[in-house]
Design a protein around this motif. Structure first.
Motif, short mmCIF file in Angstrom:
data_model
loop_
_atom_site.label_atom_id
_atom_site.label_comp_id
_atom_site.label_asym_id
_atom_site.label_seq_id
_atom_site.Cartn_x
_atom_site.Cartn_y
_atom_site.Cartn_z
N PHE A 55 103.21 54.39 43.24
CA PHE A 55 103.59 55.78 43.49
C PHE A 55 103.14 56.16 44.89
O PHE A 55 102.24 55.54 45.46
CB PHE A 55 102.89 56.73 42.50
CG PHE A 55 103.28 56.52 41.07
CD1 PHE A 55 104.33 57.24 40.51
CD2 PHE A 55 102.60 55.61 40.27
CE1 PHE A 55 104.69 57.05 39.19
CE2 PHE A 55 102.95 55.42 38.95
CZ PHE A 55 104.00 56.13 38.40
N THR A 56 103.74 57.19 45.43
CA THR A 56 103.23 57.86 46.62
C THR A 56 102.81 59.24 46.15
O THR A 56 103.63 60.00 45.62
CB THR A 56 104.31 57.97 47.72
OG1 THR A 56 104.72 56.65 48.08
CG2 THR A 56 103.76 58.69 48.94
N VAL A 57 101.51 59.55 46.34
CA VAL A 57 100.99 60.80 45.80
C VAL A 57 100.49 61.71 46.90
O VAL A 57 99.97 61.26 47.92
CB VAL A 57 99.85 60.56 44.77
CG1 VAL A 57 100.39 59.79 43.57
CG2 VAL A 57 98.68 59.84 45.39
N GLU A 58 100.67 63.00 46.69
CA GLU A 58 100.06 64.00 47.54
C GLU A 58 98.62 64.18 47.07
O GLU A 58 98.34 64.07 45.88
CB GLU A 58 100.83 65.32 47.44
CG GLU A 58 102.24 65.21 47.99
CD GLU A 58 102.99 66.49 47.81
OE1 GLU A 58 102.83 67.40 48.65
OE2 GLU A 58 103.74 66.59 46.82
N LEU A 59 97.72 64.46 48.01
CA LEU A 59 96.31 64.60 47.69
C LEU A 59 95.91 66.07 47.69
O LEU A 59 96.06 66.76 48.70
CB LEU A 59 95.46 63.83 48.70
CG LEU A 59 95.73 62.34 48.78
CD1 LEU A 59 94.90 61.71 49.90
CD2 LEU A 59 95.44 61.65 47.45
N ALA A 60 95.37 66.53 46.57
CA ALA A 60 94.82 67.88 46.45
C ALA A 60 93.30 67.74 46.52
O ALA A 60 92.65 67.45 45.51
CB ALA A 60 95.27 68.53 45.15
N LEU A 61 92.75 67.91 47.72
CA LEU A 61 91.33 67.64 47.98
C LEU A 61 90.51 68.90 48.14
O LEU A 61 89.33 68.92 47.81
CB LEU A 61 91.18 66.77 49.23
CG LEU A 61 92.03 65.50 49.28
CD1 LEU A 61 91.86 64.80 50.61
CD2 LEU A 61 91.69 64.59 48.12
N GLN A 62 91.11 69.92 48.69
CA GLN A 62 90.40 71.17 48.95
C GLN A 62 90.75 72.19 47.87
O GLN A 62 91.77 72.07 47.20
CB GLN A 62 90.77 71.71 50.33
CG GLN A 62 90.42 70.76 51.44
CD GLN A 62 91.09 71.16 52.76
OE1 GLN A 62 91.88 72.09 52.81
NE2 GLN A 62 90.76 70.44 53.81
N SER A 63 89.92 73.19 47.74
CA SER A 63 90.10 74.21 46.70
C SER A 63 91.50 74.84 46.75
O SER A 63 92.16 74.96 45.72
CB SER A 63 89.03 75.29 46.83
OG SER A 63 89.20 76.26 45.84
N ALA A 64 91.97 75.22 47.93
CA ALA A 64 93.29 75.85 48.05
C ALA A 64 94.39 74.89 47.61
O ALA A 64 95.36 75.30 46.97
CB ALA A 64 93.54 76.32 49.48
N GLN A 65 94.23 73.61 47.93
CA GLN A 65 95.23 72.62 47.51
C GLN A 65 95.21 72.43 46.00
O GLN A 65 96.26 72.33 45.37
CB GLN A 65 94.96 71.28 48.21
CG GLN A 65 95.20 71.31 49.69
CD GLN A 65 94.70 70.06 50.38
OE1 GLN A 65 93.64 69.53 50.05
NE2 GLN A 65 95.48 69.57 51.33
N ARG A 66 94.01 72.36 45.42
CA ARG A 66 93.91 72.20 43.96
C ARG A 66 94.48 73.42 43.24
O ARG A 66 95.12 73.29 42.20
CB ARG A 66 92.46 71.95 43.55
CG ARG A 66 91.97 70.56 43.92
CD ARG A 66 90.61 70.25 43.32
NE ARG A 66 89.57 71.12 43.83
CZ ARG A 66 88.76 70.82 44.84
NH1 ARG A 66 88.88 69.67 45.48
NH2 ARG A 66 87.82 71.67 45.22
N GLN A 67 94.26 74.62 43.79
CA GLN A 67 94.81 75.83 43.17
C GLN A 67 96.33 75.85 43.27
O GLN A 67 97.01 76.27 42.35
CB GLN A 67 94.23 77.07 43.84
CG GLN A 67 92.77 77.28 43.49
CD GLN A 67 92.16 78.44 44.28
OE1 GLN A 67 92.86 79.23 44.89
NE2 GLN A 67 90.84 78.52 44.26
N GLN A 68 96.88 75.40 44.39
CA GLN A 68 98.32 75.39 44.59
C GLN A 68 99.00 74.31 43.77
O GLN A 68 100.00 74.57 43.10
CB GLN A 68 98.63 75.17 46.08
CG GLN A 68 100.09 75.06 46.40
CD GLN A 68 100.86 76.30 46.06
OE1 GLN A 68 100.40 77.40 46.33
NE2 GLN A 68 102.01 76.14 45.46
#
Length: 166
Positions: A55-68
């Motif tokens: 797979f190619t995955v987007e990384l949700a590393l920061q709080s704003a990314q995890r919330q989005q």
């Protein structure tokens, strides 16, 4: 002007101000969502049966990314996904608020082992989906990918972000 008129005028101004602030906030969701960006990396799921799914995955590393997360997306490629990194083991709860596509959620420990799978999370649902124990990562894939690829609890997820890339 008497005091009662001043109080009424102040209340009216405050109410108008709050209306404007709340209106701007209510309509800034999708616009603000567009401001959050993600980097990508390759990820492999190795099944107990020996299959390797890339797979190619987007990384949700920061709080704003995890919330989005994947909110407001209308589609996702079959070999795509999003890897949420929670930085330390903890019980994780997810939901599908403002998420328009059905998802499979894989809950993953620090070594990359899948500890729990929730298949077919329903778009727009506010039902809480639990990791059922401490995890470090959550991988979201299109709904149906877990079944189609015979992914099971105990299988391994490998990526640079997890720290176990092949």
């Amino acid at each position: 002007m008497d005091v009662s008129r001043l109080k009424f005028l102040a209340s009216a101004i405050l109410a108008l101000f709050l209306f404007v602030v709340l209106s701007v906030t209510a309509f800034s969701g999708p616009t603000a969502a567009a401001d959050v960006t993600f980097t990508t990396e390759p990820l492999v799921i190795e099944t107990a049966g020996g299959a390797r799914h890339q797979f190619t995955v987007e990384l949700a590393l920061q709080s704003a990314q995890r919330q989005q997360g994947l909110m407001y997306r209308k589609e996702m490629a079959p070999d795509a996904g999003m890897l949420f990194d929670f930085e330390a083991p903890r019980e994780v709860t997810m939901w599908m608020r403002n998420t328009l596509i059905p998802l499979d959620m894989l809950f993953i420990d620090a070594k990359g082992r899948i500890t729990h799978i929730h298949e077919g999370a329903v778009p727009l649902s506010e039902t809480v989906i639990s990791s059922r124990g401490p995890v470090d990562f959550v991988l979201e894939l299109n709904a149906g990918e877990v079944k189609r690829r015979s992914i099971r609890v105990g299988d391994r997820v490998r990526s640079a972000q997890i720290g176990n890339a092949p």
